[in-house]
Design an enzyme around this catalytic site. Structure first.
Site, short mmCIF file in Angstrom:
data_model
loop_
_atom_site.label_atom_id
_atom_site.label_comp_id
_atom_site.label_asym_id
_atom_site.label_seq_id
_atom_site.Cartn_x
_atom_site.Cartn_y
_atom_site.Cartn_z
N ARG A 85 43.31 43.75 34.29
CA ARG A 85 43.07 42.40 34.51
C ARG A 85 43.60 41.68 33.18
O ARG A 85 43.29 42.23 32.15
CB ARG A 85 41.47 42.12 34.42
N ARG A 94 43.72 36.82 39.86
CA ARG A 94 43.46 37.94 38.94
C ARG A 94 43.29 39.18 39.95
O ARG A 94 43.00 39.16 41.13
CB ARG A 94 42.17 37.77 38.38
N ASP A 97 37.87 40.42 39.21
CA ASP A 97 36.98 39.68 38.34
C ASP A 97 35.54 39.89 38.69
O ASP A 97 34.99 40.10 40.02
CB ASP A 97 37.15 38.20 39.00
N ASP A 99 31.99 38.98 37.82
CA ASP A 99 31.09 37.98 37.35
C ASP A 99 29.56 38.42 37.20
O ASP A 99 29.10 38.31 38.38
CB ASP A 99 31.17 36.66 37.78
N1 PH2 Z 1 37.22 32.65 41.25
C1 PH2 Z 1 37.47 31.86 40.39
C2 PH2 Z 1 38.23 30.42 40.87
N2 PH2 Z 1 38.38 30.33 42.30
N3 PH2 Z 1 38.08 31.11 44.54
C3 PH2 Z 1 37.58 31.85 45.22
N4 PH2 Z 1 37.83 31.74 46.52
N5 PH2 Z 1 37.11 33.00 44.79
C4 PH2 Z 1 36.88 33.66 43.69
O1 PH2 Z 1 36.41 34.58 43.10
C5 PH2 Z 1 37.15 32.43 42.45
C6 PH2 Z 1 37.87 31.21 43.13
C7 PH2 Z 1 37.09 32.25 38.88
O2 PH2 Z 1 36.78 33.25 38.69
MG MG Z 2 34.69 34.19 38.48
MG MG Z 3 34.92 36.04 35.58
#
Ligand code: PH2
Ligand code: MG
Ligand code: MG
Length: 166
Positions: A85, A94, A97, A99
């Site tokens: 990443r 990315r 990710d 979270d």
């Molecule tokens: N993650 C983000 C910003 N925008 N959009 C989608 N559809 N899925 C994501 O995981 C995503 C995003 C920031 O981490």
């Molecule tokens: Mg995110």
């Molecule tokens: Mg994140």
């Protein structure tokens, strides 16, 4: 001490390289770190925030972990780093990710980690998979279930279920 480790809600996303392969690798690594209890289907979702980027592949994972939030964050960031990443700008595309969306009913407001995630109730790519596997999960602050948050969310980005994840 908890008799049962708190339920951790993790949101995973990728939209560069081989997104589905990277999600599989991330889940494999998460299984080494915590006790994974459920994984949603795989979803293809329209990018939220910065729109000029490829669709995302997203899923939500429920797990148990006795780690403190800061320790779990350090571990998820290590996995992101090890998986290549690169941090450029907010909402940028990315490779992976990870979270942390919530940990039990903890409310945390620290540099780098806010729990529950401040925007989780506005995001289809979180609410749809979460309501799939844990419709009765309750937001620690809003006190609404995942199913209720999804029903009340209004218009969301495009979220398309692709397949069961494993
Ligand atoms: N993650 C983000 C910003 N925008 N959009 C989608 N559809 N899925 C994501 O995981 C995503 C995003 C920031 O981490
Ligand atoms: Mg995110
Ligand atoms: Mg994140």
């Amino acid at each position: 001490m908890y008799s049962t480790a708190p339920l951790v809600v993790l949101g995973l996303g990728a939209n560069l390289g081989d997104p589905v392969g990277q999600l599989r690798e991330a889940v494999r690594r998460l299984r080494e770190l915590l006790r994974v209890e459920a994984i949603s289907s795989l979803y293809r979702t329209a990018p939220v925030g910065y729109a000029e980027q490829p669709d995302f592949y997203n899923l939500v994972c429920l797990a148990r972990s006795a780690l403190e939030p800061a320790a779990l964050l350090a571990e998820t960031q290590r996995i992101e780093r090890e998986m290549g990443r690169e941090r450029s700008f907010r909402n940028a595309p990315r490779a992976i990710d990870l979270d942390i969306l919530a940990m039990g009913d903890m409310v945390v407001d620290a540099a780098g980690l806010t729990l529950p995630h401040p925007r989780l109730h506005e995001r289809g790519f979180v609410l749809v998979p979460l309501a799939e596997i844990a419709p009765g999960w309750r937001h620690p602050i809003l006190r609404r279930t995942a199913a209720e948050l999804l029903a009340d969310a209004g218009e969301l980005e495009r979220v398309e279920r692709i397949q069961a994840f494993d």
